[in-house]
Design a protein around this motif. Structure first.
Motif, PDB file in Angstrom:
ATOM      1  N   VAL A   1      -1.634  -3.497 -17.883  1.00  0.00           N
ATOM      2  CA  VAL A   1      -2.447  -4.134 -18.914  1.00  0.00           C
ATOM      3  C   VAL A   1      -2.449  -3.258 -20.165  1.00  0.00           C
ATOM      4  CG1 VAL A   1      -4.807  -4.856 -19.490  1.00  0.00           C
ATOM      5  CG2 VAL A   1      -3.928  -5.250 -17.182  1.00  0.00           C
ATOM      6  N   ALA A   2      -2.298  -3.885 -21.318  1.00  0.00           N
ATOM      7  CA  ALA A   2      -2.424  -3.170 -22.591  1.00  0.00           C
ATOM      8  C   ALA A   2      -3.649  -3.709 -23.313  1.00  0.00           C
ATOM      9  CB  ALA A   2      -1.172  -3.395 -23.447  1.00  0.00           C
ATOM     10  N   THR A   3      -4.483  -2.801 -23.809  1.00  0.00           N
ATOM     11  CA  THR A   3      -5.707  -3.228 -24.477  1.00  0.00           C
ATOM     12  C   THR A   3      -5.639  -2.898 -25.969  1.00  0.00           C
ATOM     13  OG1 THR A   3      -6.679  -1.100 -23.902  1.00  0.00           O
ATOM     14  CG2 THR A   3      -7.190  -2.948 -22.456  1.00  0.00           C
ATOM     15  N   SER A   4      -6.316  -3.730 -26.754  1.00  0.00           N
ATOM     16  CA  SER A   4      -6.439  -3.437 -28.179  1.00  0.00           C
ATOM     17  C   SER A   4      -7.925  -3.452 -28.512  1.00  0.00           C
ATOM     18  CB  SER A   4      -5.701  -4.492 -29.003  1.00  0.00           C
ATOM     19  OG  SER A   4      -6.240  -5.766 -28.729  1.00  0.00           O
ATOM     20  N   ALA A   5      -8.365  -2.460 -29.284  1.00  0.00           N
ATOM     21  CA  ALA A   5      -9.799  -2.325 -29.580  1.00  0.00           C
ATOM     22  C   ALA A   5     -10.159  -3.098 -30.843  1.00  0.00           C
ATOM     23  CB  ALA A   5     -10.137  -0.851 -29.754  1.00  0.00           C
ATOM     24  N   GLY A   6     -11.465  -3.365 -31.018  1.00  0.00           N
ATOM     25  CA  GLY A   6     -11.991  -3.899 -32.280  1.00  0.00           C
ATOM     26  C   GLY A   6     -11.644  -5.342 -32.571  1.00  0.00           C
TER      27      GLY A   6
ATOM     28  N   GLU B   1       0.824  -1.205   0.000  1.00  0.00           N
ATOM     29  CA  GLU B   1       0.000   0.000   0.000  1.00  0.00           C
ATOM     30  C   GLU B   1       0.857   1.254   0.000  1.00  0.00           C
ATOM     31  OE1 GLU B   1      -2.450  -0.312   3.606  1.00  0.00           O
ATOM     32  OE2 GLU B   1      -0.960   0.837   4.684  1.00  0.00           O
ATOM     33  N   THR B   2       0.185   2.385  -0.264  1.00  0.00           N
ATOM     34  CA  THR B   2       0.862   3.683  -0.236  1.00  0.00           C
ATOM     35  C   THR B   2       0.962   4.158   1.217  1.00  0.00           C
ATOM     36  OG1 THR B   2      -1.226   4.883  -0.397  1.00  0.00           O
ATOM     37  CG2 THR B   2      -0.147   4.324  -2.469  1.00  0.00           C
ATOM     38  N   GLU B   3       1.702   5.228   1.424  1.00  0.00           N
ATOM     39  CA  GLU B   3       1.826   5.797   2.762  1.00  0.00           C
ATOM     40  C   GLU B   3       0.465   6.199   3.330  1.00  0.00           C
ATOM     41  OE1 GLU B   3       4.464   5.934   4.809  1.00  0.00           O
ATOM     42  OE2 GLU B   3       5.563   4.842   3.273  1.00  0.00           O
ATOM     43  N   ASP B   4      -0.457   6.604   2.450  1.00  0.00           N
ATOM     44  CA  ASP B   4      -1.790   6.970   2.940  1.00  0.00           C
ATOM     45  C   ASP B   4      -2.776   5.800   2.810  1.00  0.00           C
ATOM     46  OD1 ASP B   4      -1.497   7.367   0.207  1.00  0.00           O
ATOM     47  OD2 ASP B   4      -3.037   8.925   0.115  1.00  0.00           O
ATOM     48  N   GLN B   5      -2.257   4.581   2.941  1.00  0.00           N
ATOM     49  CA  GLN B   5      -3.069   3.371   3.097  1.00  0.00           C
ATOM     50  C   GLN B   5      -3.983   3.036   1.926  1.00  0.00           C
ATOM     51  OE1 GLN B   5      -4.915   3.887   7.088  1.00  0.00           O
ATOM     52  NE2 GLN B   5      -3.264   2.561   7.770  1.00  0.00           N
ATOM     53  N   LYS B   6      -3.554   3.410   0.720  1.00  0.00           N
ATOM     54  CA  LYS B   6      -4.304   2.975  -0.457  1.00  0.00           C
ATOM     55  C   LYS B   6      -3.624   1.733  -1.024  1.00  0.00           C
ATOM     56  CE  LYS B   6      -6.135   7.486  -1.627  1.00  0.00           C
ATOM     57  NZ  LYS B   6      -5.691   8.774  -2.153  1.00  0.00           N
ATOM     58  N   ILE B   7      -4.424   0.774  -1.443  1.00  0.00           N
ATOM     59  CA  ILE B   7      -3.861  -0.483  -1.943  1.00  0.00           C
ATOM     60  C   ILE B   7      -3.090  -0.234  -3.236  1.00  0.00           C
ATOM     61  CG2 ILE B   7      -4.392  -2.761  -2.913  1.00  0.00           C
ATOM     62  CD1 ILE B   7      -6.821  -2.861  -1.094  1.00  0.00           C
ATOM     63  N   ILE B   8      -1.838  -0.643  -3.260  1.00  0.00           N
ATOM     64  CA  ILE B   8      -1.064  -0.641  -4.497  1.00  0.00           C
ATOM     65  C   ILE B   8      -1.253  -1.980  -5.205  1.00  0.00           C
ATOM     66  CG2 ILE B   8       1.254  -0.556  -5.488  1.00  0.00           C
ATOM     67  CD1 ILE B   8       2.080   1.310  -3.221  1.00  0.00           C
ATOM     68  N   PHE B   9      -1.091  -3.059  -4.444  1.00  0.00           N
ATOM     69  CA  PHE B   9      -1.251  -4.385  -5.046  1.00  0.00           C
ATOM     70  C   PHE B   9      -1.562  -5.399  -3.955  1.00  0.00           C
ATOM     71  CE2 PHE B   9      -0.265  -7.910  -7.928  1.00  0.00           C
ATOM     72  CZ  PHE B   9      -0.824  -7.402  -9.081  1.00  0.00           C
ATOM     73  N   SER B  10      -2.417  -6.360  -4.300  1.00  0.00           N
ATOM     74  CA  SER B  10      -2.903  -7.334  -3.329  1.00  0.00           C
ATOM     75  C   SER B  10      -3.152  -8.649  -4.063  1.00  0.00           C
ATOM     76  CB  SER B  10      -4.221  -6.837  -2.753  1.00  0.00           C
ATOM     77  OG  SER B  10      -5.172  -6.747  -3.809  1.00  0.00           O
TER      78      SER B  10
ATOM     79  N   ALA C   1      -6.132   2.076 -10.733  1.00  0.00           N
ATOM     80  CA  ALA C   1      -5.599   2.559  -9.444  1.00  0.00           C
ATOM     81  C   ALA C   1      -4.214   1.979  -9.198  1.00  0.00           C
ATOM     82  CB  ALA C   1      -6.557   2.185  -8.310  1.00  0.00           C
ATOM     83  N   SER C   2      -4.047   0.681  -9.440  1.00  0.00           N
ATOM     84  CA  SER C   2      -2.725   0.065  -9.249  1.00  0.00           C
ATOM     85  C   SER C   2      -1.703   0.677 -10.197  1.00  0.00           C
ATOM     86  CB  SER C   2      -2.788  -1.454  -9.468  1.00  0.00           C
ATOM     87  OG  SER C   2      -3.349  -2.097  -8.349  1.00  0.00           O
ATOM     88  N   GLU C   3      -2.100   0.858 -11.455  1.00  0.00           N
ATOM     89  CA  GLU C   3      -1.164   1.426 -12.444  1.00  0.00           C
ATOM     90  C   GLU C   3      -0.702   2.812 -12.027  1.00  0.00           C
ATOM     91  OE1 GLU C   3      -3.328   1.149 -16.147  1.00  0.00           O
ATOM     92  OE2 GLU C   3      -2.398  -0.797 -16.629  1.00  0.00           O
ATOM     93  N   GLU C   4      -1.665   3.609 -11.554  1.00  0.00           N
ATOM     94  CA  GLU C   4      -1.339   4.976 -11.150  1.00  0.00           C
ATOM     95  C   GLU C   4      -0.354   4.978  -9.985  1.00  0.00           C
ATOM     96  OE1 GLU C   4      -4.015   8.414  -9.289  1.00  0.00           O
ATOM     97  OE2 GLU C   4      -4.846   7.575 -11.157  1.00  0.00           O
ATOM     98  N   ARG C   5      -0.599   4.080  -9.017  1.00  0.00           N
ATOM     99  CA  ARG C   5       0.258   4.046  -7.817  1.00  0.00           C
ATOM    100  C   ARG C   5       1.611   3.405  -8.100  1.00  0.00           C
ATOM    101  NH1 ARG C   5      -5.287   2.522  -4.727  1.00  0.00           N
ATOM    102  NH2 ARG C   5      -6.150   4.601  -5.016  1.00  0.00           N
TER     103      ARG C   5
ATOM    104  N   SER D   1       6.409  -8.666 -15.156  1.00  0.00           N
ATOM    105  CA  SER D   1       7.622  -8.708 -14.332  1.00  0.00           C
ATOM    106  C   SER D   1       7.304  -8.315 -12.881  1.00  0.00           C
ATOM    107  CB  SER D   1       8.673  -7.806 -14.984  1.00  0.00           C
ATOM    108  OG  SER D   1       9.426  -7.138 -14.037  1.00  0.00           O
ATOM    109  N   PHE D   2       6.439  -7.292 -12.709  1.00  0.00           N
ATOM    110  CA  PHE D   2       6.050  -6.904 -11.348  1.00  0.00           C
ATOM    111  C   PHE D   2       5.272  -8.023 -10.661  1.00  0.00           C
ATOM    112  CE2 PHE D   2       2.833  -5.226  -8.448  1.00  0.00           C
ATOM    113  CZ  PHE D   2       3.669  -4.713  -7.472  1.00  0.00           C
TER     114      PHE D   2
END
Lengths: 114, 114
Positions: B65-70, B10-19, B55-59, B85-86
């Motif tokens: 994740v990479a998305t492709s449309a269509g 988690e971040t210093e302000d207790q937001k989940i980074i990864f679980s 949220a995880s990506e931002e933190r 890798s992470f």
């Protein structure tokens, strides 16, 4: 980035035997000498506190808290010798587990970054 | 008596980074090639799944994740190289942490009894 952990003891059928919440409750009883006042301090009802203690005692197979009725200030509560000894063992285990998890976190994420 | 643990980042302000929940979600995306189908399998809405990933990506500071449309089967989703890798690093850390906690539990409670 920091690591957080919750570690507790449970039965095979996933019922809580002992957790940090119950440790805090027992420590409050030890400090305040009363289940009623400990429950108040923990922000829970007497009934809830009593239910948690009873459930832990049943699953552990011994008493954690001994109560005495009456007297001018009402009944009091103290930890039993077995309760105190189990609590110490639990806290030692928890402290070592937290230390180990923190050390592993630092070894996998040495600069605290992903 | 057995030990259970939940360990997360988690971040210093207790937001989940990864679980473990997010790990499961990413593993499902890897398997199914689609956030939509991964969300379905996890019993959550697409919106909830997407929100957790974002949220995880931002933190974390990188894309997971990479998305492709269509295309005839609709858009697809794959893990990025950094995401994979992470995820591997997280899983190695978690496995070692669980092993360490189990070993400490056995050393403090050798017969699995209080």
């Amino acid at each position: 980035m920091r690591v957080k952990s919750k570690i507790w003891l449970e039965t095979e059928d996933q019922k809580i035997i002992f957790s940090d919440g119950r440790r805090d409750l027992l420590r409050a009883i030890e400090e305040l000498g009363s289940i009623h006042r400990a429950a108040q301090q923990m922000g829970m009802s007497y009934r809830a506190a009593w239910g948690k203690i009873k459930a832990s005692e049943e699953r552990l197979g011994f008493h954690l808290v001994a109560t005495s009725a009456g007297g001018p200030r009402g009944g009091g509560a103290v930890l039993t010798e077995e309760g105190r000894s189990f609590l110490d063992k639990y806290e030692k285990f928890k402290a070592e587990a937290n230390t180990a998890v923190d050390a592993l976190f630092r070894s996998h994420f040495p600069d605290g970054r992903p």
